[in-house]
Design a protein around this motif. Structure first.
Motif, PDB file in Angstrom:
ATOM      1  N   LEU A 111      12.105   2.408   2.578  1.00 57.59           N
ATOM      2  CA  LEU A 111      12.785   2.418   3.742  1.00 57.59           C
ATOM      3  C   LEU A 111      12.132   2.887   5.042  1.00 57.59           C
ATOM      4  N   PRO A 112      11.810   4.306   4.992  1.00 58.19           N
ATOM      5  CA  PRO A 112      11.432   4.647   6.229  1.00 58.19           C
ATOM      6  C   PRO A 112      10.035   4.009   6.842  1.00 58.19           C
ATOM      7  N   THR A 113       9.304   3.983   6.055  1.00 58.72           N
ATOM      8  CA  THR A 113       8.148   3.161   6.221  1.00 58.72           C
ATOM      9  C   THR A 113       8.224   1.939   6.939  1.00 58.72           C
ATOM     10  N   LEU A 114       9.258   1.115   6.329  1.00 56.66           N
ATOM     11  CA  LEU A 114       9.632  -0.227   6.827  1.00 56.66           C
ATOM     12  C   LEU A 114       9.981   0.084   8.209  1.00 56.66           C
ATOM     13  N   LEU A 115      11.053   1.061   8.420  1.00 61.30           N
ATOM     14  CA  LEU A 115      11.707   1.345   9.656  1.00 61.30           C
ATOM     15  C   LEU A 115      10.766   1.743  10.879  1.00 61.30           C
ATOM     16  N   ASN A 116       9.976   2.599  10.517  1.00 61.11           N
ATOM     17  CA  ASN A 116       9.048   2.960  11.261  1.00 61.11           C
ATOM     18  C   ASN A 116       7.872   1.790  12.022  1.00 61.11           C
ATOM     19  N   ALA A 117       7.713   0.737  10.811  1.00 65.31           N
ATOM     20  CA  ALA A 117       6.874  -0.087  11.501  1.00 65.31           C
ATOM     21  C   ALA A 117       7.649  -1.359  12.317  1.00 65.31           C
ATOM     22  N   LEU A 118       8.918  -1.338  12.020  1.00 61.71           N
ATOM     23  CA  LEU A 118       9.720  -2.271  12.966  1.00 61.71           C
ATOM     24  C   LEU A 118      10.032  -1.692  13.891  1.00 61.71           C
ATOM     25  N   VAL A 119      10.375  -0.618  14.198  1.00 59.16           N
ATOM     26  CA  VAL A 119      10.767   0.212  15.352  1.00 59.16           C
ATOM     27  C   VAL A 119       9.340  -0.094  16.298  1.00 59.16           C
ATOM     28  N   ALA A 120       8.106   0.118  15.964  1.00 57.86           N
ATOM     29  CA  ALA A 120       7.023   0.067  16.663  1.00 57.86           C
ATOM     30  C   ALA A 120       6.835  -1.232  17.420  1.00 57.86           C
ATOM     31  N   GLU A 121       7.579  -2.102  17.071  1.00 55.49           N
ATOM     32  CA  GLU A 121       7.381  -3.608  17.622  1.00 55.49           C
ATOM     33  C   GLU A 121       8.611  -3.752  18.629  1.00 55.49           C
ATOM     34  N   LEU A 122       9.673  -2.849  18.568  1.00 53.76           N
ATOM     35  CA  LEU A 122      10.622  -3.205  19.785  1.00 53.76           C
ATOM     36  C   LEU A 122      10.237  -2.638  21.132  1.00 53.76           C
ATOM     37  N   PRO A 123      10.746  -3.420  22.151  1.00 47.03           N
ATOM     38  CA  PRO A 123      10.277  -3.431  23.301  1.00 47.03           C
ATOM     39  C   PRO A 123      10.540  -2.089  23.931  1.00 47.03           C
ATOM     40  N   ALA A 124       9.937  -1.178  24.564  1.00 45.82           N
ATOM     41  CA  ALA A 124      10.066   0.115  24.956  1.00 45.82           C
ATOM     42  C   ALA A 124      11.255   0.563  25.887  1.00 45.82           C
ATOM     43  N   ASP A 125      11.746  -0.698  26.328  1.00 45.16           N
ATOM     44  CA  ASP A 125      12.938  -0.317  27.258  1.00 45.16           C
ATOM     45  C   ASP A 125      14.171  -0.595  26.488  1.00 45.16           C
ATOM     46  N   ILE A 150      15.537   9.090   7.777  1.00 41.19           N
ATOM     47  CA  ILE A 150      16.217   8.340   8.172  1.00 41.19           C
ATOM     48  C   ILE A 150      17.077   8.721   9.539  1.00 41.19           C
ATOM     49  N   ALA A 151      17.398   9.991   9.594  1.00 41.16           N
ATOM     50  CA  ALA A 151      17.871  10.528  10.842  1.00 41.16           C
ATOM     51  C   ALA A 151      16.858  10.509  11.945  1.00 41.16           C
ATOM     52  N   GLU A 152      15.750  10.615  11.692  1.00 33.08           N
ATOM     53  CA  GLU A 152      14.920  10.500  12.851  1.00 33.08           C
ATOM     54  C   GLU A 152      14.727   9.126  13.425  1.00 33.08           C
ATOM     55  N   ILE A 153      14.840   8.187  12.643  1.00 35.92           N
ATOM     56  CA  ILE A 153      15.100   6.963  13.077  1.00 35.92           C
ATOM     57  C   ILE A 153      16.146   6.540  13.701  1.00 35.92           C
ATOM     58  N   LEU A 154      17.477   6.785  13.395  1.00 33.29           N
ATOM     59  CA  LEU A 154      18.546   6.564  13.819  1.00 33.29           C
ATOM     60  C   LEU A 154      18.657   7.314  15.227  1.00 33.29           C
ATOM     61  N   ARG A 155      17.959   8.338  15.416  1.00 29.66           N
ATOM     62  CA  ARG A 155      17.941   9.052  16.679  1.00 29.66           C
ATOM     63  C   ARG A 155      17.089   8.075  17.749  1.00 29.66           C
ATOM     64  N   HIS A 156      16.257   7.471  17.554  1.00 32.61           N
ATOM     65  CA  HIS A 156      15.407   6.369  18.266  1.00 32.61           C
ATOM     66  C   HIS A 156      16.186   5.693  19.208  1.00 32.61           C
ATOM     67  N   LEU A 166      23.458  13.419   8.303  1.00 30.54           N
ATOM     68  CA  LEU A 166      23.254  12.461   9.342  1.00 30.54           C
ATOM     69  C   LEU A 166      23.979  12.693  10.695  1.00 30.54           C
ATOM     70  N   THR A 167      25.380  13.115  10.389  1.00 33.64           N
ATOM     71  CA  THR A 167      26.360  13.430  11.684  1.00 33.64           C
ATOM     72  C   THR A 167      25.655  14.789  12.142  1.00 33.64           C
ATOM     73  N   LYS A 168      25.053  15.656  11.799  1.00 32.55           N
ATOM     74  CA  LYS A 168      24.257  16.885  12.096  1.00 32.55           C
ATOM     75  C   LYS A 168      23.201  16.510  12.916  1.00 32.55           C
ATOM     76  N   LEU A 169      22.238  15.852  12.496  1.00 33.49           N
ATOM     77  CA  LEU A 169      20.947  15.405  12.970  1.00 33.49           C
ATOM     78  C   LEU A 169      21.124  14.429  13.926  1.00 33.49           C
ATOM     79  N   VAL A 170      22.125  13.408  13.884  1.00 30.22           N
ATOM     80  CA  VAL A 170      21.911  12.415  14.893  1.00 30.22           C
ATOM     81  C   VAL A 170      23.183  12.243  15.914  1.00 30.22           C
ATOM     82  N   PRO A 171      22.773  12.472  17.312  1.00 32.30           N
ATOM     83  CA  PRO A 171      23.856  12.547  18.043  1.00 32.30           C
ATOM     84  C   PRO A 171      24.886  11.081  18.266  1.00 32.30           C
TER      85      PRO A 171
END
Length: 597
Positions: free
Chosen positions: A237-251, A273-279, A317-322
């Motif tokens: 899942l993290p590999t997929l999520l990083n690939a999808l996030v890279a395609e999302l508009p920067a704004d 997953i926490a890193e991605i949820l903070r994006h 997740l609650t600790k790492l993700v605001p």
């Protein structure tokens, strides 16, 4: 046709206008012949099935069929079902009975026919399995000719680029895999949808690119268990999520929402997953079912995790993700559940005060191991369900938000027909008074009041495209800018601790100052625009309600004509006053010109 899953969720009288479950849902669709209409209605939370409905509706529309608001006028009904909960099948039986009484050709799709093809209720009815939705046009054509068609054999995954009719044009429900790896003793989903089957990363990235170009503003990843993604094809899942996030508009004009995941598989990837949820482009929200606070009951359910492991997921997740928000599911009255087991569940809910909890009573699904277990008396199950519901509803998860400034993404009109619905980064529902053209936009809002299920906000500034921080600093001089942006991308992923935007001062917050026609400040005019938008939407909502009542016969016309509602009277009074004012001004001007001569 009433959506069969609407009978399960959302009927509570305290549910706020526009409240939307955080999960995709099943949709019941009635179908009409070419150049006629198909009927459909919105729905809540069963993974996978709403996307199936949108694909089936899209294929039928592309082939010359159209949606209908009146199922009685349709030539055929297509009913999509779910086997997760019994009320879905009970509602299906009711709809089938009604359809047969009206001599309507019927097609039943989804998990129920796939998992229970020999049900007596399905005799003589065409059925289509969960992996045959790409052949729905063929099945409808043959059924309209009077033939019974059954397509249930599993094959390769349906293509994601099939024609599709979205229930909400701003929201794409994207299935990333079907089936699951679990073997819960109470569930028939695996029996219906089979073993895990994942779409490749390239296919999913291509779909994300396509829907962003279509103007989609929210992408919901749908799955029976997103955490299990890729285990059948050698990725995760993290590999997929990083690939999808890279395609999302920067704004961050298009947001990603990760679908439901069971604890066992996400435990392996919590920090990633926490890193991605903070994006900035990903909602800080996750649906993680616990089902019970007792290890004894979890073992009987064969859930493959302990309560402590669930705690690890929540606390990490609650600790790492605001602003992290976690929703969960509880089953009350599972076979063997004692009062002590139930109190452990109550204490778990009290401890974390989840903002969203989906509480259901155990129902034995025929053919499952749990159906053979000794049941808890129904009166005890109902009492426990009420008690847990009262505990959950006693929480005030949004207290203290008054006065805060939040960025929201606006994608829907509330059920009251007055407010627009937006969500914060933590997926808190915000109801605002704003004109309809703000649908699909993002905005900075000030929270004016809070309720149990949602909060209310006032628009400060619309956000359309990338811009600098000067506007935000002017609007929010006392706020820490990085906290509004989220955590920005770095070459090796995303940092675990909050820091300033790596994109400098432009990308993360994305308020437009370069185009005065789209990104201008609106505080001084917003109340006026909001009031006019509210009046028009209120008028349309009331008229639709009256028309619906007239059609159903519950309300009759008076003296052969419609009664005017108060919004019509206000609008008419305003128009009359304007006309009289213009006449008076013209008369005064004429009089002045005449006497000046």
């Amino acid at each position: 046709m009433e959506d069969i899953e609407d009978l399960l969720i959302g009927s509570r009288s305290t549910t706020p206008p526009g409240f939307r479950s955080p999960l995709p849902a099943a949709v019941g669709v009635g179908v009409g012949s070419k150049r006629n209409k198909l009927s459909s209605s919105p729905s809540p939370a069963i993974p996978g099935t709403q996307s199936d409905s949108e694909y089936m509706a899209g294929q039928l529309s592309a082939f010359g069929y159209s949606l209908s608001d009146n199922p009685d006028q349709a030539d055929l009904w297509l009913i999509n079902t779910c086997t997760v909960k019994s009320p879905s099948q009970s509602a299906m039986d009711t709809i089938i009975t009604k359809g047969k009484s009206l001599n309507k050709p019927l097609v039943v799709a989804g998990c129920v026919p796939q998992g229970s093809r020999n049900l007596k209720e399905l005799e003589g009815i065409s059925i289509v399995g969960v992996q045959q939705i790409d052949r729905v046009v063929e099945i409808v054509e043959e059924t309209l000719k009077g033939h019974e068609v059954r397509l249930l054999t599993r094959k390769k995954l349906p293509a994601l680029d099939l024609p599709k009719v979205r229930k909400n044009k701003f929201v794409e429900i994207l299935p990333i895999n079907v089936g699951c790896l679990g073997a819960c003793t109470y569930c028939k989903t695996k029996h219906a949808r089979g073993h895990l089957g994942s779409y490749t990363i390239d296919i999913l990235v291509g779909r994300v690119k396509s829907v962003i170009s279509d103007g989609v503003k929210e992408i919901w990843l749908s799955s029976e268990d997103t955490g299990a993604y890729g285990r059948d094809i050698g990725v995760n899942l993290p590999t997929l999520l990083n690939a999808l996030v890279a395609e999302l508009p920067a704004d961050a004009s298009t947001m990603l929402r990760i679908g439901m995941t069971n604890p066992p598989y996400i435990l392996e990837h919590l920090k990633e997953i926490a890193e991605i949820l903070r994006h900035p482009c990903v909602y800080s929200f996750l649906h993680v079912p616990v089902q019970s606070g007792s290890d004894t009951i979890l073992s009987a359910m064969n859930r493959e995790y302990t309560v402590d492991e669930f705690r690890t997921v929540v606390e990490t997740l609650t600790k790492l993700v605001p602003e992290m928000h976690i929703a969960t599911d509880i089953i009350c009255g599972f076979p063997g559940e004692t009062d002590e087991d139930f109190m452990q569940t109550v204490n778990l809910v009290k401890e974390y005060k989840f903002p969203q909890v989906h509480i259901s009573q155990f129902y034995p699904r025929p053919g499952t191991p749990a159906a053979r277990m000794k049941k808890v008396p129904s009166n005890v199950v109902k009492r426990r369900s009420r008690e847990l519901t009262n505990v959950f509803e006693s929480f005030t998860p949004y207290s203290g938000m008054e006065g805060k400034v939040e960025r929201i993404w606006i994608t829907d009109i509330a059920s009251d027909g007055i407010h627009l619905v937006g969500h914060t980064k933590g997926y808190i529902q915000v109801l605002i008074l704003a004109p309809d053209h703000m649908l699909g936009a993002s905005a900075m809002v000030k929270i004016t009041s809070v309720g149990r299920w949602s909060v209310f906000g006032e628009v400060i500034e619309t956000i359309d495209r990338v811009s600098g921080n000067k506007v935000l600093n002017k609007l929010l001089p006392d706020r820490d800018l990085p906290s509004l942006c989220g955590i920005s991308a770095k070459a090796g992923g995303f940092s675990e601790e909050p820091e300033s935007c790596a994109c400098g001062s432009d990308v993360c917050c994305g308020i437009d100052k370069s185009d005065n026609s789209r990104g201008t400040a609106v505080p001084q005019n917003q109340s006026k625009k909001s009031f006019i938008g509210w009046m028009l939407r209120k008028r349309e909502h009331l008229h639709k309600k009256v028309e619906s009542e007239l059609a159903s016969g519950s309300v009759k016309k008076h003296d052969g004509r419609m009664k005017w509602d108060f919004v019509d009277n206000i609008l008419l009074s305003g128009i009359s006053i304007s006309i009289l004012t213009i006449i008076a001004l013209v008369a005064a001007l004429t009089f002045r010109v005449f006497w000046s001569k």
